[in-house]
Design an enzyme around this catalytic site. Structure first.
Site, PDB file in Angstrom:
ATOM      1  CG  MET A 100      38.387  45.635  27.959  1.00 50.74           C
ATOM      2  SD  MET A 100      40.171  45.464  29.350  1.00 50.74           S
ATOM      3  CE  MET A 100      40.450  43.780  29.334  1.00 50.74           C
ATOM      4  CG  HIS A 120      33.932  42.421  21.173  1.00 53.17           C
ATOM      5  ND1 HIS A 120      35.798  42.480  20.190  1.00 53.17           N
ATOM      6  CD2 HIS A 120      33.866  42.732  22.290  1.00 53.17           C
ATOM      7  CE1 HIS A 120      36.301  41.511  21.392  1.00 53.17           C
ATOM      8  NE2 HIS A 120      35.294  42.493  22.667  1.00 53.17           N
ATOM      9  NE  ARG A 127      44.812  39.431  27.915  1.00 51.53           N
ATOM     10  CZ  ARG A 127      43.941  39.779  28.715  1.00 51.53           C
ATOM     11  NH1 ARG A 127      42.378  39.320  28.946  1.00 51.53           N
ATOM     12  NH2 ARG A 127      44.125  40.361  29.706  1.00 51.53           N
ATOM     13  CG  ASP A 178      35.990  36.838  29.711  1.00 53.92           C
ATOM     14  OD1 ASP A 178      36.559  35.909  29.612  1.00 53.92           O
ATOM     15  OD2 ASP A 178      35.575  37.544  28.327  1.00 53.92           O
TER      16      ASP A 178
END
Ligand code: PAF
Length: 276
Positions: free
Chosen positions: A26, A33, A183, A146
Site C-alpha cells: 500500500m 518492503h 503506520r 501481518d
C-alpha cells in the site's frame, strides 16, 4: 522501470517477462518492503510491485484517507532496487462502476484482526485475488508481520487453485525491536519510544515458552503484565494461538504458537507477532 496505472497496460508490459515475483504493497515503503523486493529479485529474476491503498480493507472509521502516501519517494526507492514493473492503479481502475464480487473467508472474521476489524480480510482477499489475476506472478511475497493476512492469502490460493506460490518473509525490525510499518510514521517521539513495549511483551512470552511454560493463560498473562507497565499502551488483545487455525491455545503443542498483539499507542493501532 515501467510505472503502469491500468490493468490492460500492465498485462501488456507483463507479457515481456516469463517468471515474475510480485510484492503487493500500500506504498509508503520501508526496509521491510525492500527486503521482500530483494528476495523476489533473487528468486524470480524480474520483480513487480503494486502500490495501491485499498479502500475496501478499511472500515469507515479507519485511516484510509490519511494513510501515509508518497508516490514519488516510493518510485525512487523502487527504481534504486531495479524493480521492473510498478502497478499504481486508481481506485476506479480496481473497482469500476458495477464491480460486485468479493472473496470471503468467514472463519478469518472470528479471530484476532478479523474479529477486531470486521470485513477487513474480505477487502484484503478480494484485492490480493485481483492483483494475482492481473500480475500472474510466479511467487508473491508477504511479510510475517501481518500474520493473519498470510494465513488468509495462503488459504485463498489453496482453496481457489491459484498458481502463484506465496512466500512469507520474516518481519524486519528497527534496532530496538519495533516492527517496521508504514503506520509507525503516525507516532510522536514519545509514542515511538512507548511502542517498543509490543516487542518487549512478545519476547517475554517467547522466553517463558522456550524455558518450558506451555500454558496459554500464563503466556497471555506475562504479555498483559509487560503491557500494563507502559502507560501509553492500551492493549486490544494478547494472543497465544495455533499457527494454522489461529484459535487460542490452552496448551502450546508440537505445532508451536503464534504469539500476537494488537495495542493502541495513543490513537495509533499497532500489531506484531512472533512464531515460536
Ligand atoms: O499488507 C498490505 O500492505 C496490504 O494488506 C496488501 C497485501 C497490499 C493488500 O492491500
Amino acid at each position: 522501470m515501467n510505472v503502469i496505472t491500468t490493468v490492460d497496460g500492465f498485462r501488456h508490459a507483463r507479457a515481456s517477462f516469463d517468471q515474475i515475483g510480485l510484492v503487493p504493497t500500500m506504498g509508503y515503503l520501508h526496509a521491510g518492503h525492500l527486503s521482500l523486493v530483494r528476495q523476489a529479485r533473487q528468486e524470480c529474476g524480474a520483480v513487480a510491485v503494486s502500490i495501491f491503498v485499498n479502500p475496501t480493507q478499511f472500515a469507515p472509521h479507519e485511516d484510509f484517507t490519511r494513510y501515509p502516501r508518497d508516490l514519488e519517494r516510493d518510485l525512487q526507492m523502487l527504481a534504486d532496487e531495479g524493480v521492473d514493473l510498478v502497478f499504481t492503479p486508481e481506485v476506479s481502475e480496481m473497482y469500476p462502476g458495477g464491480f460486485g464480487t468479493a472473496v470471503v473467508l468467514p472463519a478469518a472474521d472470528e479471530v484476532l484482526e478479523g474479529a477486531a476489524r470486521p470485513d477487513h480480510f474480505r477487502g484484503v482477499a478480494t484485492v490480493v485475488c485481483k492483483l494475482l489475476n492481473i500480475v500472474q506472478p510466479t511467487k508473491a511475497y508477504f511479510g510475517q508481520k501481518d500474520a493473519q493476512q498470510t494465513v488468509v492469502v495462503c488459504q485463498m490460493v489453496r482453496d481457489l487453485n491459484m498458481l502463484t506460490q506465496i512466500v512469507i518473509a520474516p518481519t524486519v525490525r528497527e534496532a530496538d525491536g519495533l516492527a517496521m510499518s508504514s503506520r509507525n510514521s503516525y507516532l510522536t517521539p514519545e509514542q515511538r519510544a512507548a511502542a517498543t513495549v509490543l516487542y518487549r511483551a512478545l519476547t517475554a512470552a517467547r522466553e517463558l515458552l522456550t524455558s518450558g511454560e506451555r500454558r496459554g493463560d500464563v503466556l497471555r498473562q506475562i504479555m498483559a503484565e509487560v503491557l500494563a507497565r507502559e502507560p501509553l499502551a492500551r492493549p486490544e488483545y494478547a494472543s497465544v494461538a495455533d499457527p494454522l487455525t489461529l484459535r487460542e491455545l490452552t496448551e502450546v503443542g508440537p505445532r508451536g504458537a503464534l504469539i500476537s498483539l494488537a495495542v493502541r499507542v495513543g490513537a495509533v493501532r499497532l500489531i506484531d507477532n512472533l512464531l515460536v
